[in-house]
Write an enzyme that holds these catalytic residues in place. Sequence first.
Site, short mmCIF file in Angstrom:
data_model
loop_
_atom_site.label_atom_id
_atom_site.label_comp_id
_atom_site.label_asym_id
_atom_site.label_seq_id
_atom_site.Cartn_x
_atom_site.Cartn_y
_atom_site.Cartn_z
N HIS A 41 1.89 12.20 3.52
CA HIS A 41 0.77 11.52 2.86
C HIS A 41 -0.33 12.52 2.50
O HIS A 41 -1.37 12.62 3.15
CB HIS A 41 0.22 10.42 3.77
CG HIS A 41 1.05 9.18 3.76
ND1 HIS A 41 0.98 8.22 4.74
CD2 HIS A 41 1.98 8.73 2.87
CE1 HIS A 41 1.83 7.24 4.45
NE2 HIS A 41 2.44 7.54 3.33
N GLU A 126 5.78 4.52 8.72
CA GLU A 126 6.35 4.88 10.01
C GLU A 126 6.61 3.63 10.85
O GLU A 126 7.65 3.51 11.52
CB GLU A 126 5.43 5.83 10.78
CG GLU A 126 6.02 6.23 12.13
CD GLU A 126 5.08 7.05 13.00
OE1 GLU A 126 5.20 6.96 14.23
OE2 GLU A 126 4.21 7.76 12.44
N ASN A 227 -3.30 9.87 10.27
CA ASN A 227 -3.94 10.79 11.21
C ASN A 227 -5.25 11.34 10.68
O ASN A 227 -6.19 11.58 11.44
CB ASN A 227 -2.96 11.91 11.59
CG ASN A 227 -2.80 12.96 10.52
OD1 ASN A 227 -3.53 13.94 10.47
ND2 ASN A 227 -1.83 12.76 9.65
#
EC number: 1.17.7.4
Length: 316
Positions: A41, A126, A227
């Site tokens: 990403h 995910e 993240n």
Amino acid sequence: MQILLANPRGFCAGVDRAISIVENALAIYGAPIYVRHEVVHNRYVVDSLRKRGAIFIEQISEVPDGAILIFSAHGVSQAVRNEAKSRDLTVFDATCPLVTKVHMEVARASRRGEESILIGHAGHPEVEGTMGQYSNPEGGMYLVESPEDVWTLNVKNEGKLSFMTQTTLSVDDTSDVIDALRKRFPKIVGPRKDDICYATTNRQEAVRALAEQADVVLVVGSKNSSNSNRLAELAQRMGRTAFLIDDAADIQEAWVKEAACVGVTAGASAPDILVQNVIARLREFGGGEAVTLEGREENIVFEVPKELRVDVREVE
């Protein structure tokens, strides 16, 4: 204006491996190479690979027979894997090995008929891939995002219950959810080793150290990067003004004009060239030499599939 750099920051081993798989496949087989979902990403990375001949798709039906297909670092469900296997395709798997570890935990629970709870963000690829490893109708697979979700969850058998987590979550938020799970289901079993990956944990520790010294924190990462979002949120929780930016062009001088110290970090899918561009931009606004903070050393490397272990320079 002082410029401080978080350490560690940027690419992790799983991202390095995934990008290398696409790059090496392009070098060996030539364009086009099909990739299911963005391989990582990050807009810069995806645009760069697209220019070299990677075609990013969401459905296996979009891939022509005889083509090369790569699964992204986020992993895919067993249904997607089976669909690809049923086609005349050459498939390479760029799933991060640490995501694969979670997949194996879910598949094991499914085989045993044990119910499983995944802590993660709904809609993230995910999570979709991990949930898609469970297929046993005798058990059950559930997704929770918050302690509130835990308290409203009902399962079939509290005595045969386990939990797993998405690898890119906030360490603090996940700890709160795990605490709720253990209170709600005292017999629940967790993974032997934390599912949140080393890179996520290390970058969150590093942004804590950065936010202790910086007035403003800039996180280099794309908006769809889990993240990277967690890094910006953590800095904000520590009382700092924080911005998630794709590149240096996003920075507004007003953000840093009054700052004595600006901290810079990058998500695990953001290349270092973007950080260097941010530093250059900040220096245009009066920043000094960038100083890197002390931090945890990372030396983990994940190998690419043996068929793709080639020096790209030799091919070119």
